[in-house]
Design an enzyme around this catalytic site. Structure first.
Site, short mmCIF file in Angstrom:
data_model
loop_
_atom_site.label_atom_id
_atom_site.label_comp_id
_atom_site.label_asym_id
_atom_site.label_seq_id
_atom_site.Cartn_x
_atom_site.Cartn_y
_atom_site.Cartn_z
N ARG B 224 17.78 54.98 -24.12
CA ARG B 224 17.66 54.97 -22.67
C ARG B 224 16.21 55.23 -22.30
NH1 ARG B 224 21.70 52.53 -22.24
NH2 ARG B 224 23.67 53.14 -21.24
N GLU B 253 14.92 50.31 -14.16
CA GLU B 253 15.28 48.93 -14.52
C GLU B 253 15.84 48.22 -13.30
OE1 GLU B 253 17.94 49.09 -17.88
OE2 GLU B 253 16.54 50.24 -19.07
N HIS B 272 16.50 45.10 -21.45
CA HIS B 272 17.77 45.79 -21.74
C HIS B 272 18.84 44.80 -22.20
CE1 HIS B 272 20.24 49.63 -20.76
NE2 HIS B 272 20.74 48.99 -21.81
#
Lengths: 319, 319
Positions: B224, B253, B272
């Site tokens: 993360r 993000e 991601h």
């Protein structure tokens, strides 16, 4: 016994030969001087393995080295009919390149599957664009070339869960013969060429072959350039017959800056580097010195090329 | 027994829920509607796992779902103190992302080791420049995060001959405790973060940590974003404290187009996507339906998050 003469085809001193000081007369030559020196050499080390000067300079029936070693896996650049017909022993650098090349192939497979080129391009454009990637586990690969390099590629791909069919010249236990290639290639997600260049393999990857492959499949060549008909591969990529390809070797190296191959969509071009990890020259030099010790002691050499086949046959433990 | 109500945080219908037709009342909600719907739901499926709306909308002591499932491995975006303190069961998508993420990490490691970015750049410039690459076999890696994702990364790296030290919160057989991390990181060629985001791991990769690493080493984060102090990583790369890094996750993000991270030298930025291989949404939907069947039948659920730890503890077979 007089000191034997070792001729080295390369103008730069190669590493590790210092260990042979006082026991062998070492002569260095460039391509132009090769023909004049060959008749006086007992052994020839082809250190500049990109050269094909040996073909032109080989003395035929005249005095010649009893042993030729090339610091490469492939022997296509030097194996002329006269050398093949002679009693000179030809050896290669088997053992040095297997793991690096297998890792390189794995890197290409994963770069395609995870779209590393797309990621780098989007990064340059500062664009965040999520994409789905491909899983490598469970995919099917065909590895063409059942020598030590093809076997190591197979081993690493299988460690990632890829189903691999290994194809050699003739069928043996767990190896498919060339007659199975078309059928296997039509089912494969990945076709990887790691075969030696011989008259049987020259030009084998052509329009017909790429036409057999799946539109989602990709082709990788880490063998020798002339096995691929480069124009046919470019066409197959332009027409989307296949999804991608990577060439580390080319019919003419270095690839000309004007070549159309540099910007074929979906093609990764790299400069014949797959086997060359840090320290590779040193490992090649060490390997030669070890082999020289055996040769000087009159012991049998490893890595002896079958000059009729054009490569070092792998003896299966079970055969 | 009346039909239970399943609330789905997502406005698009998620795949596979059709299988539950007639056995559950399914309500879809966006973030704005979540707080109003939560008190009436028996179960909540957080299908839009990028949302952190659950934190704000969780009803505290009031009526609330008895079960919350998130279609992600990490639960950091929804695990608020009120949810942690409640008797609501929280489950995650363990089992879906391990292999894809491990392959993705392997792809990054090989892309760095074989200089795929350099190859692609030289190709755009039509330049043939041979380089030596790095061998991955024999290198040392530290994988931070001893959950199923970190374990799968470890397994694949070891299959390539990498020496891997796996670091978890506390030492167990074959797993190092957090107290060993500095010592191991100082020796590593690769540091890979696959840990859950908790108060213990937030900001753990900072200037001090990057200063410990070898100048030749590289850092990869697929955990993360907030575990990495991004400015510190950018500094470490600019100052060449480390040789490279890849981030698939970020503090914010999607990464802002104006972020300085897009063009830090030696940094690969990806959106991601490490776990998201073709079919991943379908697999997440299937997994939820299977878990729903168990829940509806009153059977114990797999993948239950220890809400105190912030992740699903791995039970070692040997423990």
């Amino acid at each position: 016994m007089p000191e034997p003469t070792l001729l080295v085809l390369d103008t730069d001193p190669s590493p590790r030969l210092g260990r042979l000081t006082g026991r062998v007369r070492i002569r260095y030559t460039d391509e132009a001087g090769l023909a004049g020196q060959l008749p006086h050499a007992d052994a020839l080390l082809v250190w500049d393995f990109t050269s094909d000067a040996v073909r032109a300079a080989w003395p035929g029936d005249g005095p010649r080295p009893r042993w030729v070693h090339t610091a490469s896996a492939g022997v296509d650049r030097l194996l002329c009919p006269e050398l093949a017909a002679s009693d000179t022993v030809l050896t290669n650098a088997r053992g040095v390149f297997e793991r690096p090349i297998a890792e390189y192939v794995l890197g290409l497979v994963l770069a395609f599957a995870k779209d590393v080129p797309g990621t780098l391009q989007l990064q340059r454009q500062r664009r965040w664009r999520h994409r789905e990637s491909q899983q490598v586990a469970g995919a099917r690969a065909v590895v063409v070339g059942a020598g030590p390099i093809g076997r190591e590629i197979t081993r690493l791909l299988m460690a990632l869960g890829v189903q691999v069919a290994l194809v050699g010249r003739t069928a043996r236990r767990s190896i498919h013969g060339a007659e199975d290639l078309d059928r296997l290639a039509a089912l494969a997600d990945w076709v990887i060429c790691a075969a030696p260049l011989t008259e049987r393999t020259r030009g084998m990857f052509d329009a017909r072959f790429f036409g057999l492959m799946q539109p989602s499949a990709r082709f990788i060549n880490v063998g020798r350039g002339p096995m691929v008909v480069e124009d046919d591969l470019a066409d197959a990529l332009h027409r989307r017959w296949i999804a991608g390809a990577a060439l580390d070797v080319f019919a003419h190296e270095p690839l000309d800056p004007g070549s159309a191959l540099w910007d074929v969509p979906g093609l990764i071009v790299s400069p014949h580097m797959s086997g060359d990890t840090v320290g590779w020259r040193d490992r090649l030099g060490e390997q030669f010195v070890e082999m020289y010790e055996l040769w000087a002691a009159g012991k049998p050499l490893p890595n002896v090329v079958d000059k009729r086949l054009g490569y070092v046959p792998v003896r299966d433990r079970s055969e």
